[in-house]
Write a protein that holds these residues in place. Structure first.
Motif, PDB file in Angstrom:
ATOM      1  N   ALA A 110     -22.035   1.876  -5.169  1.00 15.76           N
ATOM      2  CA  ALA A 110     -21.476   1.259  -4.063  1.00 15.76           C
ATOM      3  C   ALA A 110     -19.925   1.021  -4.246  1.00 15.76           C
ATOM      4  O   ALA A 110     -18.997   1.066  -3.174  1.00 15.76           O
ATOM      5  CB  ALA A 110     -22.282  -0.221  -3.772  1.00 15.76           C
ATOM      6  N   MET A 111     -19.600   0.718  -5.410  1.00  8.79           N
ATOM      7  CA  MET A 111     -18.005   0.402  -5.518  1.00  8.79           C
ATOM      8  C   MET A 111     -17.097   1.710  -5.387  1.00  8.79           C
ATOM      9  O   MET A 111     -16.114   1.684  -4.811  1.00  8.79           O
ATOM     10  CB  MET A 111     -17.785  -0.271  -6.850  1.00  8.79           C
ATOM     11  CG  MET A 111     -18.041  -1.680  -7.031  1.00  8.79           C
ATOM     12  SD  MET A 111     -17.907  -2.414  -8.746  1.00  8.79           S
ATOM     13  CE  MET A 111     -16.053  -2.395  -8.807  1.00  8.79           C
ATOM     14  N   ASN A 112     -17.725   2.756  -5.878  1.00  8.79           N
ATOM     15  CA  ASN A 112     -16.962   4.027  -5.796  1.00  8.79           C
ATOM     16  C   ASN A 112     -16.941   4.588  -4.388  1.00  8.79           C
ATOM     17  O   ASN A 112     -16.086   5.186  -3.735  1.00  8.79           O
ATOM     18  CB  ASN A 112     -17.602   5.418  -6.463  1.00  8.79           C
ATOM     19  CG  ASN A 112     -17.579   4.945  -8.048  1.00  8.79           C
ATOM     20  OD1 ASN A 112     -16.697   4.457  -8.470  1.00  8.79           O
ATOM     21  ND2 ASN A 112     -18.392   5.406  -8.943  1.00  8.79           N
ATOM     22  N   ALA A 113     -18.335   4.440  -3.386  1.00  9.37           N
ATOM     23  CA  ALA A 113     -18.127   4.519  -2.062  1.00  9.37           C
ATOM     24  C   ALA A 113     -17.230   3.790  -1.345  1.00  9.37           C
ATOM     25  O   ALA A 113     -16.533   4.099  -0.383  1.00  9.37           O
ATOM     26  CB  ALA A 113     -19.775   4.427  -1.474  1.00  9.37           C
ATOM     27  N   ASP A 114     -17.020   2.487  -1.675  1.00  6.44           N
ATOM     28  CA  ASP A 114     -16.117   1.661  -0.942  1.00  6.44           C
ATOM     29  C   ASP A 114     -14.620   1.851  -1.332  1.00  6.44           C
ATOM     30  O   ASP A 114     -13.795   2.154  -0.394  1.00  6.44           O
ATOM     31  CB  ASP A 114     -16.422   0.204  -1.464  1.00  6.44           C
ATOM     32  CG  ASP A 114     -17.534  -0.406  -0.675  1.00  6.44           C
ATOM     33  OD1 ASP A 114     -18.213   0.193   0.120  1.00  6.44           O
ATOM     34  OD2 ASP A 114     -18.095  -1.681  -1.344  1.00  6.44           O
ATOM     35  N   ALA A 115     -14.414   2.430  -2.392  1.00  5.83           N
ATOM     36  CA  ALA A 115     -13.213   2.528  -2.826  1.00  5.83           C
ATOM     37  C   ALA A 115     -12.567   4.090  -2.228  1.00  5.83           C
ATOM     38  O   ALA A 115     -11.509   4.263  -1.692  1.00  5.83           O
ATOM     39  CB  ALA A 115     -13.089   3.034  -4.351  1.00  5.83           C
ATOM     40  N   ASP A 116     -13.417   4.873  -1.871  1.00  2.12           N
ATOM     41  CA  ASP A 116     -13.065   6.344  -1.142  1.00  2.12           C
ATOM     42  C   ASP A 116     -13.108   5.892   0.274  1.00  2.12           C
ATOM     43  O   ASP A 116     -12.373   6.653   1.025  1.00  2.12           O
ATOM     44  CB  ASP A 116     -14.425   7.336  -1.298  1.00  2.12           C
ATOM     45  CG  ASP A 116     -14.296   7.901  -2.843  1.00  2.12           C
ATOM     46  OD1 ASP A 116     -13.520   7.609  -3.618  1.00  2.12           O
ATOM     47  OD2 ASP A 116     -15.450   8.130  -3.105  1.00  2.12           O
ATOM     48  N   ALA A 117     -13.708   5.000   0.840  1.00  2.17           N
ATOM     49  CA  ALA A 117     -13.878   4.623   2.369  1.00  2.17           C
ATOM     50  C   ALA A 117     -12.943   3.449   2.739  1.00  2.17           C
ATOM     51  O   ALA A 117     -12.750   3.514   3.729  1.00  2.17           O
ATOM     52  CB  ALA A 117     -15.261   4.541   2.924  1.00  2.17           C
ATOM     53  N   ALA A 118     -12.623   2.697   1.735  1.00  2.00           N
ATOM     54  CA  ALA A 118     -12.126   1.430   2.147  1.00  2.00           C
ATOM     55  C   ALA A 118     -10.628   1.562   2.320  1.00  2.00           C
ATOM     56  O   ALA A 118      -9.978   2.335   1.839  1.00  2.00           O
ATOM     57  CB  ALA A 118     -12.105   0.553   0.941  1.00  2.00           C
ATOM     58  N   PRO A 119      -9.976   0.824   3.358  1.00  2.00           N
ATOM     59  CA  PRO A 119      -8.527   1.205   3.885  1.00  2.00           C
ATOM     60  C   PRO A 119      -7.729   0.426   2.832  1.00  2.00           C
ATOM     61  O   PRO A 119      -8.404  -0.412   1.987  1.00  2.00           O
ATOM     62  CB  PRO A 119      -8.709   0.170   4.997  1.00  2.00           C
ATOM     63  CG  PRO A 119      -9.640  -0.762   5.108  1.00  2.00           C
ATOM     64  CD  PRO A 119     -10.771   0.050   4.234  1.00  2.00           C
ATOM     65  N   ARG A 120      -6.544   0.440   2.791  1.00  2.00           N
ATOM     66  CA  ARG A 120      -5.735   0.163   1.627  1.00  2.00           C
ATOM     67  C   ARG A 120      -5.623  -1.456   2.095  1.00  2.00           C
ATOM     68  O   ARG A 120      -5.881  -1.929   3.117  1.00  2.00           O
ATOM     69  CB  ARG A 120      -4.366   0.536   2.090  1.00  2.00           C
ATOM     70  CG  ARG A 120      -4.154   1.943   1.288  1.00  2.00           C
ATOM     71  CD  ARG A 120      -2.914   2.302   1.512  1.00  2.00           C
ATOM     72  NE  ARG A 120      -1.787   1.537   1.442  1.00  2.00           N
ATOM     73  CZ  ARG A 120      -0.412   1.755   1.669  1.00  2.00           C
ATOM     74  NH1 ARG A 120      -0.288   3.090   1.953  1.00  2.00           N
ATOM     75  NH2 ARG A 120       0.271   0.831   1.652  1.00  2.00           N
ATOM     76  N   ARG A 121      -5.471  -2.237   0.919  1.00  2.00           N
ATOM     77  CA  ARG A 121      -5.363  -3.591   1.320  1.00  2.00           C
ATOM     78  C   ARG A 121      -3.835  -4.073   1.456  1.00  2.00           C
ATOM     79  O   ARG A 121      -2.890  -3.396   1.290  1.00  2.00           O
ATOM     80  CB  ARG A 121      -5.497  -4.474  -0.087  1.00  2.00           C
ATOM     81  CG  ARG A 121      -7.057  -4.242  -0.417  1.00  2.00           C
ATOM     82  CD  ARG A 121      -7.319  -5.029  -1.652  1.00  2.00           C
ATOM     83  NE  ARG A 121      -8.743  -4.925  -1.982  1.00  2.00           N
ATOM     84  CZ  ARG A 121      -9.370  -5.257  -3.057  1.00  2.00           C
ATOM     85  NH1 ARG A 121      -8.779  -6.250  -3.805  1.00  2.00           N
ATOM     86  NH2 ARG A 121     -10.793  -5.142  -3.186  1.00  2.00           N
ATOM     87  N   GLY A 122      -3.743  -4.884   2.398  1.00  2.00           N
ATOM     88  CA  GLY A 122      -2.493  -5.516   2.796  1.00  2.00           C
ATOM     89  C   GLY A 122      -1.702  -4.638   3.824  1.00  2.00           C
ATOM     90  O   GLY A 122      -2.342  -3.701   4.582  1.00  2.00           O
ATOM     91  N   ARG A 123      -0.855  -5.105   4.431  1.00  3.40           N
ATOM     92  CA  ARG A 123       0.251  -4.292   5.487  1.00  3.40           C
ATOM     93  C   ARG A 123       0.569  -3.045   4.788  1.00  3.40           C
ATOM     94  O   ARG A 123       0.966  -2.851   3.757  1.00  3.40           O
ATOM     95  CB  ARG A 123       1.190  -4.966   5.892  1.00  3.40           C
ATOM     96  CG  ARG A 123       0.659  -6.306   6.697  1.00  3.40           C
ATOM     97  CD  ARG A 123       1.016  -6.321   8.104  1.00  3.40           C
ATOM     98  NE  ARG A 123       0.559  -7.773   8.652  1.00  3.40           N
ATOM     99  CZ  ARG A 123       0.390  -7.849   9.843  1.00  3.40           C
ATOM    100  NH1 ARG A 123       0.377  -6.853  10.715  1.00  3.40           N
ATOM    101  NH2 ARG A 123       0.098  -8.866  10.163  1.00  3.40           N
TER     102      ARG A 123
END
Length: 151
Positions: A64-77
């Motif tokens: 789940a962490m690897n999938a989130d890292a691939d699909a997650a947008p960058r944090r912040g502006r």
């Protein structure tokens, strides 16, 4: 972190709290006297807790962490200037701001700030709404024109 596992590290935070609370209960139950058997039990309990968490949930959490890292947008502006082409208009800046969830009203102030900081310059200024701006920094070709060198 000796294990080099982000999942193990995250799970250990809660396991440490649980082990600490068990130690507190046993300490009070033992008449507020620390005993080597309390220490041994709490250490065993921590390791057993971590073994259970990693055995039963570690793989799924890692996936789940690897999938989130691939699909997650960058944090912040994000840097809006990097999202714009090397030459752009006020309308381009407004579109980029709105795509990033910002309002259109701040675009003119943003462009004035960028000009003040020498990130952009005006190429043509016949009309405020039709002005063309050119990046001096954050250009797609990697050249910083304010210092005349490659980034």
């Amino acid at each position: 972190m000796l294990s080099q596992s982000r999942v193990y590290e995250n799970l250990s935070f809660r396991a440490n709290v649980i082990a600490y609370l068990k130690a507190c209960v046993l300490y009070v139950a033992n008449g507020e006297k620390w005993d080597k058997t309390i220490e041994e039990f709490v250490r065993w309990s921590f390791h057993y807790d971590m073994w259970c968490k990693m055995e039963f949930f570690g793989g799924e959490i890692e996936n789940a962490m690897n999938a989130d890292a691939d699909a997650a947008p960058r944090r912040g502006r994000r840097n809006l200037l990097e999202l714009l082409p090397d030459e752009f208009t006020l309308q381009d800046a407004i579109r980029v701001r709105q795509a990033e969830g910002m309002n259109a009203e701040g675009a003119e102030v943003m462009l004035r700030q960028w000009m003040h900081r020498r990130y952009v310059t005006i190429v043509t200024s016949d009309n405020k709404r039709k002005s063309i701006y050119r990046k001096l920094k954050f250009r797609n070709d990697g050249i910083d024109l304010t210092k005349n060198r490659k980034r």
